[in-house]
Design a protein around this motif. Structure first.
Motif, short mmCIF file in Angstrom:
data_model
loop_
_atom_site.label_atom_id
_atom_site.label_comp_id
_atom_site.label_asym_id
_atom_site.label_seq_id
_atom_site.Cartn_x
_atom_site.Cartn_y
_atom_site.Cartn_z
N TRP A 1 -14.32 -21.14 105.32
CA TRP A 1 -15.53 -21.74 104.76
C TRP A 1 -16.76 -20.90 105.11
N GLY A 2 -16.83 -20.48 106.35
CA GLY A 2 -17.96 -19.66 106.76
C GLY A 2 -18.06 -18.36 105.99
N ASP A 3 -16.91 -17.74 105.72
CA ASP A 3 -16.92 -16.51 104.93
C ASP A 3 -17.41 -16.77 103.51
N LEU A 4 -17.02 -17.89 102.94
CA LEU A 4 -17.45 -18.19 101.57
C LEU A 4 -18.93 -18.55 101.50
N VAL A 5 -19.46 -19.12 102.57
CA VAL A 5 -20.91 -19.34 102.63
C VAL A 5 -21.64 -18.00 102.54
N GLU A 6 -21.12 -17.01 103.26
CA GLU A 6 -21.73 -15.68 103.18
C GLU A 6 -21.53 -15.05 101.81
N GLN A 7 -20.33 -15.23 101.23
CA GLN A 7 -20.08 -14.66 99.91
C GLN A 7 -21.04 -15.24 98.87
N ALA A 8 -21.41 -16.50 99.03
CA ALA A 8 -22.35 -17.14 98.12
C ALA A 8 -23.80 -16.76 98.43
N LYS A 9 -23.98 -15.95 99.47
CA LYS A 9 -25.32 -15.53 99.90
C LYS A 9 -26.20 -16.74 100.21
N ALA A 10 -25.57 -17.74 100.81
CA ALA A 10 -26.26 -18.98 101.11
C ALA A 10 -26.28 -19.29 102.60
N GLY A 11 -26.01 -18.29 103.43
CA GLY A 11 -26.04 -18.53 104.86
C GLY A 11 -25.33 -17.45 105.64
N ILE A 12 -25.12 -17.71 106.92
CA ILE A 12 -24.52 -16.74 107.84
C ILE A 12 -23.38 -17.42 108.60
N ASN A 13 -22.28 -16.70 108.77
CA ASN A 13 -21.14 -17.18 109.52
C ASN A 13 -21.14 -16.52 110.89
N VAL A 14 -21.37 -17.31 111.94
CA VAL A 14 -21.34 -16.79 113.31
C VAL A 14 -19.90 -16.91 113.80
N VAL A 15 -19.11 -15.88 113.54
CA VAL A 15 -17.68 -15.92 113.81
C VAL A 15 -17.42 -15.93 115.30
N PRO A 16 -16.21 -16.38 115.71
CA PRO A 16 -15.93 -16.58 117.14
C PRO A 16 -16.21 -15.37 118.02
N GLU A 17 -15.95 -14.15 117.52
CA GLU A 17 -16.20 -13.00 118.38
C GLU A 17 -17.69 -12.81 118.67
N ARG A 18 -18.55 -13.44 117.87
CA ARG A 18 -19.98 -13.37 118.11
C ARG A 18 -20.49 -14.53 118.96
N HIS A 19 -19.63 -15.56 119.15
CA HIS A 19 -20.06 -16.72 119.94
C HIS A 19 -20.51 -16.31 121.33
N ARG A 20 -19.83 -15.28 121.85
CA ARG A 20 -20.08 -14.91 123.24
C ARG A 20 -21.29 -14.00 123.39
N VAL A 21 -21.88 -13.61 122.29
CA VAL A 21 -23.06 -12.75 122.34
C VAL A 21 -24.29 -13.63 122.51
N PRO A 22 -24.98 -13.54 123.63
CA PRO A 22 -26.16 -14.40 123.85
C PRO A 22 -27.19 -14.22 122.72
N GLY A 23 -27.65 -15.33 122.20
CA GLY A 23 -28.68 -15.30 121.18
C GLY A 23 -28.19 -15.13 119.76
N ALA A 24 -26.85 -15.00 119.54
CA ALA A 24 -26.34 -14.76 118.19
C ALA A 24 -26.65 -15.93 117.25
N LEU A 25 -26.45 -17.15 117.74
CA LEU A 25 -26.72 -18.30 116.90
C LEU A 25 -28.22 -18.41 116.61
N ARG A 26 -29.02 -18.26 117.63
CA ARG A 26 -30.47 -18.36 117.44
C ARG A 26 -30.95 -17.32 116.41
N THR A 27 -30.44 -16.10 116.52
CA THR A 27 -30.82 -15.05 115.58
C THR A 27 -30.42 -15.42 114.16
N ALA A 28 -29.21 -15.97 114.00
CA ALA A 28 -28.75 -16.37 112.67
C ALA A 28 -29.64 -17.47 112.09
N ILE A 29 -30.01 -18.44 112.92
CA ILE A 29 -30.88 -19.52 112.45
C ILE A 29 -32.23 -18.96 112.00
N GLU A 30 -32.80 -18.10 112.81
CA GLU A 30 -34.11 -17.53 112.47
C GLU A 30 -34.03 -16.67 111.22
#
Length: 391
Positions: free
Chosen positions: A324-353
């Motif tokens: 689902w997250g990949d298809l959100v990106e394919q629709a150019k309607a958002g960002i998918n913060v995939v599990p390997e990025r979960h551990r990167v501090p600030g990844a979610l905040r950056t995606a939201i901004e």
């Protein structure tokens, strides 16, 4: 006409409600079969529930997770519309074995009801293969309905059919149903996957359960409003709540935590975060600028029905959330913060901004909403069900 709907689980009941009500409003009798964990959701929707199976079997199924050493789902390719089905065939057959085991635990109850009530048609969630068994035992047609994910049980030829599937039908003295039929599909073109199963499109109408509008929801926060939701049945938020709250603390936005019971379990909240208690997601999202969620299709489609862009934070063990997250990106309607990025501090905040700061994401979400609104509403699908029912 008598129509038996068969739901898969608690988070799947909402997908059945609009079509079930459209069928009932057209003058037909409707029953909705559901596992014990889901019966209250059927009743809350004003529909008549048929309990099937026992709670233990459902809980065992819900606890199943993809093994840590299992192959992860393929990322959706850039040319996905013309490419292979982005749900590997081996995954479909592996998942089918889990669904068959669950169906076998429900079959006795559902077949007994179907043979006694004698429906003219069975309309089943594609994850609830027990609906096919009940239809075969009652000698009536069956129509599947999807939930914007390719997780369903179907076998294209005899070579694919596992013995457990055949035995499930043979227990009731009927032939197993093999081959593709037609599925009712609420997935809009921007999110639709190629499939060998014929589809009948239907407009997605959000149903998120009953509730009431809190007074504060009517007031504009004076800045962006972000909904942070964990869905109905996922433990995604519970497992990561401190990380997620740390990421959204201090954002120039009002963050609304739409997680039932969160106010009793998470302790002090950042100054820009508030909780809702139980609130139907659609009522909240109509006032939001962004939806942050676990990658569930129900949450995601509710967001797109309101034209809201999304940031998804899928669970590491849930393949459908990745897709689902990949298809959100394919629709150019958002960002998918995939599990390997979960551990990167600030990844979610950056995606939201990024999503809040780039108008193209909101336009992508509005484009998906226009596609949804152009699809036939559930009331128009009742004629199709009538044409498929036994005469």
């Amino acid at each position: 006409m008598r129509v038996l709907f068969v739901a898969h689980g608690a988070s799947h009941v909402p997908w059945a409600v609009p079509l079930a009500w459209a069928t009932q409003l057209a003058g037909h009798e409707v029953r909705v079969a559901a596992r014990p964990q889901s019966v209250d959701r059927v009743r809350a929707a004003g529909l008549i529930a048929v309990p099937t199976g026992d709670r233990a079997a459902g809980e065992a199924f819900a606890a199943w997770r993809i093994p840590d050493d299992a192959e992860r789902p393929e990322r959706v390719p850039a040319d996905w519309a013309m490419g292979p089905l982005p749900w590997p065939e081996e995954r479909r057959l592996s998942w089918a074995s889990q669904l068959i085991g669950l169906a076998d635990s429900l079959a006795d109850d559902l077949v007994a009801f179907a043979r006694a009530w004698r429906p003219d048609l069975v309309v089943y969630d594609i994850g609830a293969v027990v609906g096919l068994v009940a239809a075969a035992a009652a000698g009536v047609p069956a129509v599947g309905y999807s939930w914007c994910q390719p997780v369903g049980v179907y076998f294209l030829d005899d070579k694919e059919v596992p013995p457990a599937y055949v035995r499930m039908f043979e227990r009731f003295g009927v032939e197993p149903r093999i081959g593709t039929d037609t599925w009712i599909d609420p997935c809009p073109p921007a999110l639709r996957r190629p499939s060998r199963v014929p589809r009948v499109p239907m407009r997605y109408i959000p149903y998120n359960g009953p509730g009431e509008v809190p007074r504060w929801l009517l007031d504009s926060p004076g800045r962006a409003r972000v909904c942070l939701s964990g869905g109905i049945t996922t433990s995604n938020f519970t497992d990561r709540r401190h990380q997620l709250l740390d990421e959204v603390a201090g954002l120039d936005a009002e963050v609304v935590l739409a997680v039932a019971g969160a106010e009793d379990t998470i302790g002090p909240l950042p100054a820009n975060v508030r909780t809702t208690g139980w609130l139907p997601l659609g009522a909240l999202l109509s006032t939001c600028d962004l939806l942050v969620h676990h990658g569930g299709a129900g949450s995601g489609m509710t967001g797109f029905a309101h034209g809201v862009p999304q940031v998804t934070v899928p669970d590491n063990t849930e393949s459908t959330q990745w897709l689902w997250g990949d298809l959100v990106e394919q629709a150019k309607a958002g960002i998918n913060v995939v599990p390997e990025r979960h551990r990167v501090p600030g990844a979610l905040r950056t995606a939201i901004e990024d999503v809040l700061g780039e108008p193209r994401y909101a336009e992508g979400a509005r484009r998906v909403r226009r596609e949804i609104e152009a699809m036939p509403p559930p009331g128009e699908l009742v004629g199709y069900l009538e044409s498929r029912a036994i005469s």
